[in-house]
Design an enzyme around this catalytic site. Sequence first.
Site, PDB file in Angstrom:
ATOM      1  N   HIS A   1      -3.108   7.164   2.537  1.00 22.99           N
ATOM      2  CA  HIS A   1      -3.555   5.898   1.937  1.00 22.99           C
ATOM      3  C   HIS A   1      -4.951   5.610   2.479  1.00 22.99           C
ATOM      4  O   HIS A   1      -5.195   5.714   3.686  1.00 22.99           O
ATOM      5  CB  HIS A   1      -2.574   4.791   2.321  1.00 22.99           C
TER       6      HIS A   1
ATOM      7  N   ASN B   1     -10.491   0.215  -0.233  1.00 20.24           N
ATOM      8  CA  ASN B   1      -9.025   0.296  -0.152  1.00 20.24           C
ATOM      9  C   ASN B   1      -8.449  -0.296  -1.442  1.00 20.24           C
ATOM     10  O   ASN B   1      -8.576  -1.498  -1.680  1.00 20.24           O
ATOM     11  CB  ASN B   1      -8.569  -0.495   1.082  1.00 20.24           C
TER      12      ASN B   1
ATOM     13  N   CYS C   1       0.819  -1.225   0.000  1.00 15.03           N
ATOM     14  CA  CYS C   1       0.000   0.000   0.000  1.00 15.03           C
ATOM     15  C   CYS C   1       0.852   1.275   0.000  1.00 15.03           C
ATOM     16  O   CYS C   1       0.339   2.361  -0.278  1.00 15.03           O
ATOM     17  CB  CYS C   1      -0.945   0.011   1.192  1.00 15.03           C
TER      18      CYS C   1
HETATM   19  N1  COA Z   1     -18.381  -7.893   9.546  1.00 22.67           N
HETATM   20  C1  COA Z   1     -18.703  -8.124  10.814  1.00 22.67           C
HETATM   21  N2  COA Z   1     -17.801  -8.401  11.785  1.00 22.67           N
HETATM   22  C2  COA Z   1     -16.519  -8.450  11.400  1.00 22.67           C
HETATM   23  C3  COA Z   1     -16.090  -8.217  10.081  1.00 22.67           C
HETATM   24  C4  COA Z   1     -17.093  -7.952   9.126  1.00 22.67           C
HETATM   25  N3  COA Z   1     -16.821  -7.697   7.827  1.00 22.67           N
HETATM   26  N4  COA Z   1     -14.743  -8.317  10.016  1.00 22.67           N
HETATM   27  C5  COA Z   1     -14.319  -8.590  11.254  1.00 22.67           C
HETATM   28  N5  COA Z   1     -15.392  -8.678  12.090  1.00 22.67           N
HETATM   29  C6  COA Z   1     -15.416  -8.962  13.530  1.00 22.67           C
HETATM   30  C7  COA Z   1     -14.175  -9.695  14.011  1.00 22.67           C
HETATM   31  O1  COA Z   1     -14.291 -11.066  13.763  1.00 22.67           O
HETATM   32  C8  COA Z   1     -14.168  -9.338  15.473  1.00 22.67           C
HETATM   33  O2  COA Z   1     -15.082 -10.163  16.121  1.00 22.67           O
HETATM   34  P1  COA Z   1     -14.762 -10.715  17.618  1.00 22.67           P
HETATM   35  O3  COA Z   1     -14.667  -9.482  18.466  1.00 22.67           O
HETATM   36  O4  COA Z   1     -15.926 -11.580  17.902  1.00 22.67           O
HETATM   37  O5  COA Z   1     -13.472 -11.467  17.500  1.00 22.67           O
HETATM   38  C9  COA Z   1     -14.744  -7.921  15.506  1.00 22.67           C
HETATM   39  O6  COA Z   1     -15.399  -7.724  14.234  1.00 22.67           O
HETATM   40  C10 COA Z   1     -13.688  -6.850  15.677  1.00 22.67           C
HETATM   41  O7  COA Z   1     -12.604  -7.143  14.824  1.00 22.67           O
HETATM   42  P2  COA Z   1     -11.373  -6.186  14.706  1.00 22.67           P
HETATM   43  O8  COA Z   1     -10.404  -6.769  13.708  1.00 22.67           O
HETATM   44  O9  COA Z   1     -10.845  -5.853  16.065  1.00 22.67           O
HETATM   45  O10 COA Z   1     -12.098  -4.897  14.078  1.00 22.67           O
HETATM   46  P3  COA Z   1     -11.491  -3.510  13.783  1.00 22.67           P
HETATM   47  O11 COA Z   1     -12.297  -2.466  14.409  1.00 22.67           O
HETATM   48  O12 COA Z   1     -10.004  -3.482  13.998  1.00 22.67           O
HETATM   49  O13 COA Z   1     -11.727  -3.393  12.207  1.00 22.67           O
HETATM   50  C11 COA Z   1     -10.413  -3.612  10.197  1.00 22.67           C
HETATM   51  C12 COA Z   1     -11.138  -4.333  11.321  1.00 22.67           C
HETATM   52  C13 COA Z   1      -9.727  -4.620   9.299  1.00 22.67           C
HETATM   53  C14 COA Z   1     -11.456  -2.840   9.410  1.00 22.67           C
HETATM   54  C15 COA Z   1      -9.375  -2.652  10.804  1.00 22.67           C
HETATM   55  O14 COA Z   1      -8.625  -3.333  11.776  1.00 22.67           O
HETATM   56  C16 COA Z   1      -8.446  -2.055   9.808  1.00 22.67           C
HETATM   57  O15 COA Z   1      -8.830  -1.236   9.004  1.00 22.67           O
HETATM   58  N6  COA Z   1      -7.145  -2.409   9.915  1.00 22.67           N
HETATM   59  C17 COA Z   1      -6.037  -1.759   9.241  1.00 22.67           C
HETATM   60  C18 COA Z   1      -6.058  -1.767   7.767  1.00 22.67           C
HETATM   61  C19 COA Z   1      -4.814  -1.086   7.274  1.00 22.67           C
HETATM   62  O16 COA Z   1      -4.353  -0.101   7.765  1.00 22.67           O
HETATM   63  N7  COA Z   1      -4.217  -1.621   6.268  1.00 22.67           N
HETATM   64  C20 COA Z   1      -3.012  -1.008   5.800  1.00 22.67           C
HETATM   65  C21 COA Z   1      -2.527  -1.645   4.607  1.00 22.67           C
HETATM   66  S1  COA Z   1      -3.830  -2.079   3.539  1.00 22.67           S
END
Ligand code: COA
Length: 343
Positions: free
Chosen positions: A260, A290, A126
């Site tokens: 990004h 993204n 990215c």
């Molecule tokens: N729908 C519903 N629930 C979902 C889900 C979806 N699409 N994806 C994940 N979950 C759930 C998880 O399983 C987790 O459940 P649990 O608490 O029962 O284990 C819960 O939601 C929270 O997950 P978590 O990963 O802590 O959520 P988050 O708030 O961190 O959001 C992302 C997840 C991926 C959106 C976020 O972490 C993110 O944007 N990360 C960074 C991305 C990034 O910077 N990338 C850089 C290079 S591309």
Amino acid sequence: MPAAGSTSSSRDGLGLPAAVLAGLGTCLPVTEIHNADLVALLDTTDEWIRSRTGIAARRRAGDEVSMRDLACEAGANALRSAGLETVGGVVLATTTPDRPCPAGAPEIAHRLGLGQVPAFDVAAVCSGFVYAAAVAAGLITSGVVDSVLVVASELYSRIIDPMDRGTAVIFGDGAGAVVLRRGTAAEQGALLAFDLGADGSGHDLIHVPGEREQPDGPRWFSMAGRKVYLRAVEQMAASTSRVLKDCGWSPEAVGALVPHQANGRIIQAVAERLGVPPGNAVCEIARVGNTSAASIPLALAAALATGQLAPGARTVLTAFGGGLSWGSAALTWPQLRAVHSEF
Ligand code: COA
């Protein structure tokens, strides 16, 4: 002084040669995948996707479309935007090459009729667009070439497990490109400072396994979302601070912070941590998700269209991604018209 493990550079004398942004082009596949389409397939909800990521839709290329097709469209649009038919080189940033060998850039140069110019790929996930722009700026300021087409093109739909709710809701396909030409640091559009860094201790936080790592079964993209989230906010803010320092700009004076487009909450958290006015942080993730390396040029074009980006605006680009890698660049926004097409 750059932080350990990170490199920054600036054009602090205004008469110095610099790479100047001269054109901006983008290309998106026509097919839109809305949150409702994914809710029908995955254990997720529109509310979860919007509130956790800010994404409402993303684009998906048809099976017949290659990463190089999107790259050529975006590249041709950037050349049109710059009013140029030739450039001195092509640098392609991509995480999703159509094939392992050769690099995609030589074919892109050929298809665009650019002749036998130097052409190669940069793999920084990215952060790829910022890395590629820094490499291109180096080629220009060192006198190797006088202009470069920098293309970022991604087909994440080829590496995402469609049944993985943690990634399938986030990533989309798209491409963006810029033309950089030789000029001086006094000109609008001059790239005034870069900061690049990487931390391989986090190499497995974002990855696609190789054949040896996973000989059987599909090899999908995976991301440790929460860990990456925290590192992304920390590193994009720190890297942006370094280029602001190099330019002597205060955070309040940043007219457009263009991060990004990983997650709307990450963008807001980076702006908040830096003290950049929240309305000056460009967040265009809702329509396209993204798009990895392509997200910054796509966000630039979108911000230009809405008027959030205007000539003279102090603009900072900042990215974070697999590697782990990060990078930032600063420029004052030039007078230009972006060219967009759908494929
Ligand atoms: N729908 C519903 N629930 C979902 C889900 C979806 N699409 N994806 C994940 N979950 C759930 C998880 O399983 C987790 O459940 P649990 O608490 O029962 O284990 C819960 O939601 C929270 O997950 P978590 O990963 O802590 O959520 P988050 O708030 O961190 O959001 C992302 C997840 C991926 C959106 C976020 O972490 C993110 O944007 N990360 C960074 C991305 C990034 O910077 N990338 C850089 C290079 S591309």
